[in-house]
Write an enzyme that holds these catalytic residues in place. Structure first.
Site, PDB file in Angstrom:
ATOM      1  N   LYS A  63       0.855  -1.193   0.000  1.00 18.82           N
ATOM      2  CA  LYS A  63       0.000   0.000   0.000  1.00 18.82           C
ATOM      3  C   LYS A  63       0.885   1.234   0.000  1.00 18.82           C
ATOM      4  O   LYS A  63       1.822   1.335   0.808  1.00 18.82           O
ATOM      5  CB  LYS A  63      -0.872  -0.054   1.261  1.00 18.82           C
ATOM      6  CG  LYS A  63      -2.060   0.870   1.281  1.00 18.82           C
ATOM      7  CD  LYS A  63      -2.905   0.554   2.514  1.00 18.82           C
ATOM      8  CE  LYS A  63      -4.090   1.464   2.639  1.00 18.82           C
ATOM      9  NZ  LYS A  63      -4.789   1.280   3.921  1.00 18.82           N
TER      10      LYS A  63
HETATM   11  O1  G3P Z   1      -7.462   2.541   5.782  1.00 12.77           O
HETATM   12  C1  G3P Z   1      -7.749   3.862   5.573  1.00 12.77           C
HETATM   13  C2  G3P Z   1      -9.142   4.329   5.944  1.00 12.77           C
HETATM   14  O2  G3P Z   1     -10.051   3.284   5.925  1.00 12.77           O
HETATM   15  C3  G3P Z   1      -9.213   5.212   7.136  1.00 12.77           C
HETATM   16  O3  G3P Z   1     -10.486   5.339   7.680  1.00 12.77           O
HETATM   17  O4  G3P Z   1     -12.019   6.110   9.463  1.00 12.77           O
HETATM   18  O5  G3P Z   1      -9.582   6.745   9.549  1.00 12.77           O
HETATM   19  O6  G3P Z   1     -11.098   7.776   7.867  1.00 12.77           O
HETATM   20  P1  G3P Z   1     -10.810   6.562   8.695  1.00 12.77           P
END
Ligand code: G3P
Length: 220
Positions: free
Chosen positions: A87
């Site tokens: 990633k």
């Molecule tokens: O993996 C990245 C993403 O899913 C992050 O989510 O909730 O931190 O915006 P969030």
């Protein structure tokens, strides 16, 4: 639609896996830090543990922001398991690294995507997955779902094979909306996955079935 769980927590991963509906795992540096996994060897061991629990792709994010550093880290991560997906952020060095890994047949996930232009670049670089962040756009009053719909259209127009991995999913409704739009994958917390099962009529209906069965049984 594939279901990935967005966490580095081994218990949550095992719980989602036990349902039999899990297709993979995504992690990021913040999620790894939340589990207090520090040091390269511990980080590598943790990814191996995740790969042992789930039978599917496991995204592991590079920390370097230059091409050489991303390649070095990515190659070490890819050597851990064929399940590992490298990633990288959607910056110019990340796109170069994505192309490098794609050409070598190593799976990639281009992350921190907030525009269809970035998603187009990821597809051009041969990314396996592209990760548009739905809720983070909604957080700033932009249209997260609209972005996913736009990427779907662009990829369909040209037959790009890159899979749209809807990320920053925080609720069950996000999962449903992504499925309606035609996202290939969604990655969210355990609560968003398990939440799909919840309905008050299921609960009250089941209670009534059991109550009626027990009343009937007591006659004999
Ligand atoms: O993996 C990245 C993403 O899913 C992050 O989510 O909730 O931190 O915006 P969030």
């Amino acid at each position: 639609m594939k279901f990935f769980i967005d966490t580095a927590n081994l218990e949550d991963i095992a719980q989602a896996e036990s349902l039999g509906v899990l297709d993979g795992v995504t992690t990021n540096p913040s999620l790894m830090a939340k589990e207090e996994i520090r040091g390269q060897q511990n980080i590598f061991n943790h990814y191996k543990k995740i790969c042992d629990i789930v039978n599917g792709d496991v995204s592991a994010e590079v920390i370097a922001t230059d091409f050489e550093g991303m390649v070095k880290e990515g190659e070490a991560l890819a050597a851990l398991s064929p399940q590992i997906v490298i990633k990288m952020p959607v910056i110019s060095e990340g796109i170069k690294a994505c192309k490098y890994f794609s050409d070598k047949g190593i799976k990639t996930n281009v992350t921190l995507v907030f525009s269809s232009g970035q998603a187009l670049m990821a597809a051009k670089a041969g990314a396996t997955y592209v990760s548009p962040f739905l809720a983070r756009l909604d957080d700033i009053s932009a249209d997260g779902l609209g972005l996913i719909a736009e990427i779907r259209k662009i990829y369909n127009n040209y037959g790009y094979k890159t899979q749209i991995l809807a990320a920053s999913i925080r609720s069950t409704m996000h999962v449903i909306n992504c499925a309606k739009i035609g996202s290939d994958v969604m990655t969210g917390p355990l609560s968003a996955i398990e939440g799909l099962l919840n309905h008050p009529l299921t609960d009250s209906g089941l209670s009534k079935f059991l109550e009626d069965h027990n009343r009937n049984t007591s006659k004999f």
